[in-house]
Write a protein that holds these residues in place. Structure first.
Motif, short mmCIF file in Angstrom:
data_model
loop_
_atom_site.label_atom_id
_atom_site.label_comp_id
_atom_site.label_asym_id
_atom_site.label_seq_id
_atom_site.Cartn_x
_atom_site.Cartn_y
_atom_site.Cartn_z
N LYS A 188 0.70 -1.03 -0.01
CA LYS A 188 -0.05 0.09 0.13
C LYS A 188 0.79 1.09 0.05
O LYS A 188 0.88 2.27 -0.78
N VAL A 189 2.07 1.20 0.94
CA VAL A 189 2.69 2.27 1.03
C VAL A 189 3.61 2.53 -0.49
O VAL A 189 3.72 3.67 -0.98
N PHE A 190 4.08 1.33 -1.20
CA PHE A 190 4.75 1.71 -2.50
C PHE A 190 3.72 2.21 -3.47
O PHE A 190 4.05 3.13 -4.13
N LEU A 191 2.52 1.76 -3.35
CA LEU A 191 1.37 2.21 -4.50
C LEU A 191 1.28 3.73 -4.28
O LEU A 191 0.65 4.38 -5.15
N LEU A 192 1.33 4.08 -3.11
CA LEU A 192 1.39 5.76 -2.70
C LEU A 192 2.32 6.45 -3.82
O LEU A 192 1.97 7.40 -4.41
N ASP A 193 3.44 6.11 -4.07
CA ASP A 193 4.27 6.65 -4.94
C ASP A 193 4.00 6.32 -6.17
O ASP A 193 4.48 7.11 -7.38
N TRP A 194 3.86 5.19 -6.61
CA TRP A 194 3.54 4.60 -7.87
C TRP A 194 2.26 5.35 -8.48
O TRP A 194 2.26 5.72 -9.80
N ARG A 195 1.26 5.60 -8.00
CA ARG A 195 -0.05 6.08 -8.40
C ARG A 195 -0.14 7.82 -8.03
O ARG A 195 -1.05 8.51 -8.72
N HIS A 196 0.53 8.23 -7.21
CA HIS A 196 0.57 9.70 -6.77
C HIS A 196 1.81 10.35 -6.70
O HIS A 196 2.89 9.41 -6.66
N PRO A 197 1.75 11.71 -6.51
CA PRO A 197 0.84 12.63 -6.53
C PRO A 197 0.33 12.79 -7.98
O PRO A 197 0.88 12.62 -8.76
N HIS A 198 -0.82 13.94 -7.90
CA HIS A 198 -1.16 14.68 -9.33
C HIS A 198 -1.41 16.11 -8.90
O HIS A 198 -2.53 16.35 -8.65
N ILE A 199 -0.43 16.81 -8.76
CA ILE A 199 -0.38 18.20 -8.70
C ILE A 199 -0.06 19.20 -9.60
O ILE A 199 0.98 19.21 -9.95
N PRO A 200 -1.17 19.70 -10.40
CA PRO A 200 -0.73 20.45 -11.47
C PRO A 200 0.03 21.59 -11.20
O PRO A 200 -0.03 22.32 -10.09
N LEU A 201 1.20 21.82 -12.04
CA LEU A 201 1.91 23.22 -11.56
C LEU A 201 1.46 24.25 -11.21
O LEU A 201 1.71 25.11 -10.42
N PRO A 202 0.30 24.66 -12.08
CA PRO A 202 -0.17 25.96 -11.98
C PRO A 202 -1.01 26.35 -10.67
O PRO A 202 -1.08 27.46 -10.11
N THR A 203 -1.40 25.15 -9.76
CA THR A 203 -1.90 25.31 -8.62
C THR A 203 -1.09 25.78 -7.55
O THR A 203 -1.50 26.22 -6.51
N LEU A 204 0.14 25.49 -7.77
CA LEU A 204 1.37 25.97 -6.73
C LEU A 204 0.95 27.42 -6.37
O LEU A 204 1.50 28.11 -5.45
N ALA A 205 0.59 28.35 -7.44
CA ALA A 205 0.57 29.80 -7.39
C ALA A 205 -0.39 30.21 -6.18
O ALA A 205 -0.34 31.30 -5.79
N GLY A 206 -1.40 28.97 -5.77
CA GLY A 206 -2.11 29.41 -4.82
C GLY A 206 -1.85 29.27 -3.47
O GLY A 206 -2.46 29.62 -2.38
N ILE A 207 -0.43 28.81 -3.28
CA ILE A 207 0.28 28.70 -2.13
C ILE A 207 0.87 29.96 -1.61
O ILE A 207 1.64 30.59 -2.34
N LYS A 208 0.26 30.61 -0.65
CA LYS A 208 0.85 31.66 -0.11
C LYS A 208 1.88 31.82 0.99
O LYS A 208 2.86 32.89 0.94
N ALA A 209 2.00 30.59 1.60
CA ALA A 209 3.12 30.52 2.49
C ALA A 209 4.43 30.41 1.90
O ALA A 209 4.71 29.73 0.78
N PRO A 210 5.52 31.34 2.30
CA PRO A 210 6.71 31.16 1.50
C PRO A 210 7.48 29.63 1.65
O PRO A 210 7.21 28.88 2.57
N ALA A 211 8.06 29.23 0.67
CA ALA A 211 8.60 27.72 0.50
C ALA A 211 9.98 27.93 0.14
O ALA A 211 10.71 28.72 -0.60
N PHE A 212 10.66 26.84 0.70
CA PHE A 212 12.11 26.55 0.17
C PHE A 212 12.20 25.28 -0.51
O PHE A 212 11.83 24.15 0.08
N ILE A 213 12.50 25.31 -1.78
CA ILE A 213 12.38 24.00 -2.49
C ILE A 213 13.81 23.65 -2.50
O ILE A 213 14.97 24.24 -3.26
N ILE A 214 13.97 22.29 -2.26
CA ILE A 214 15.42 21.84 -2.25
C ILE A 214 15.53 20.53 -2.98
O ILE A 214 14.48 19.75 -3.11
N ALA A 215 16.49 20.29 -3.63
CA ALA A 215 17.03 18.93 -4.12
C ALA A 215 18.45 18.54 -4.23
O ALA A 215 19.20 19.54 -4.36
#
Length: 274
Positions: A188-215
């Protein structure tokens, strides 16, 4: 984002630090509690005092993954290290998982703890959850840092080697009947990453909290995907960590902790460079 990338951190437990036994993060009776929310018991551990900081681990991991994170931040923050549902000590009887479900769990936990707004640090799946928590429950997130997060599950977001590995894992697992509860939960935990997430890039503009994106520059997340996440946010920092894989918070712990702390404390966060 997968369990194989988290298991290395487990080796840190049981070592001697400055002549004293290391704290058993993830299994510390002195710090651990359960909160009954949304029909289940979520396990979490609390360390330190100050502004609240929620830590969210990756796929197949638990709060133990923050062995190199908690000691630094507990000196300045009230650190809340959560075991996500179906992970660690947080048992889940459901038959499937989604990141929306995990984000709503976090919001319910914060309400249970009477916390209106917190800092959030998420690694891998935890980074995805942090973004959705800020998107779905904006009042709960003051600022967020997400390392090694992706917005959808395919080879345009993940490095091809990882995606092929996941594809093989799915083809093998889908033919099996999991009767053992632990193996069924792992699937079940494996399927979480196999099937998800599905977050359209444009929807991130609605996040008002400042974010630190790292990789990491050698992460399992494509660097262009990480940059696209950063550019889609209204206020954000970006850090592609040199000489690092997926485990940025372990491989460069001291620098990682300092930079995330600096982000949380900096007064002004500009709009991303595009």
């Amino acid at each position: 984002m997968l369990r194989t990338f988290l298991l290395l951190s487990f080796l840190l437990l049981g070592r001697l630090v400055l002549g004293q036994q290391a704290v058993a993060y993830g299994s510390n009776p002195a710090a651990g509690k359960y909160a009954t929310v949304r029909g289940m018991k979520l396990y979490y551990e609390t360390y330190g005092t100050g502004a609240p900081l929620l830590l969210l681990h990756g796929n197949g991991g638990n709060s133990q993954d923050f062995t190199k994170t908690i000691p630094y931040f507990a000196k300045k923050y009230r650190v809340i290290a959560l075991d996500s549902r179906a992970h660690g000590k947080s048992v889940d009887a459901g038959d499937s998982l989604s990141f929306e479900l995990l984000a709503d769990d976090c919001a319910a936990l914060l309400t249970h703890l009477r916390l209106d707004s917190v800092y959030v640090l998420g690694w891998s799946d935890g980074g995805i959850t942090a973004l959705l928590l800020a998107q779905r429950h904006p009042g709960k997130v003051k600022r967020l840092a997400a390392t090694g997060a992706n917005l959808w599950p395919d080879s345009t977001a993940l490095m091809p080697e990882l995606w092929q590995q996941m594809r093989r894992g799915y083809q093998e697992g889908r033919r099996q009947a999991f009767t053992d509860p632990k193996r069924r939960n792992d699937w079940k935990v494996f399927l979480l990453d196999w099937r998800h997430p599905h977050i359209p890039l444009p929807t991130l503009a609605g996040i008002k909290a400042p974010a630190f994106i790292i990789a990491g520059d050698r992460d399992v997340i494509r660097p262009e995907h990480t940059v696209a996440i950063y550019q889609s946010l209204s206020r954000a920092w970006l850090w592609l960590v040199p000489n690092s894989g997926h485990a940025t918070l372990h491989e460069h712990a001291d620098e990682f902790n300092r930079k995330v702390d600096e982000f949380f404390r900096t007064k002004s966060i500009p709009a991303p460079a595009r």
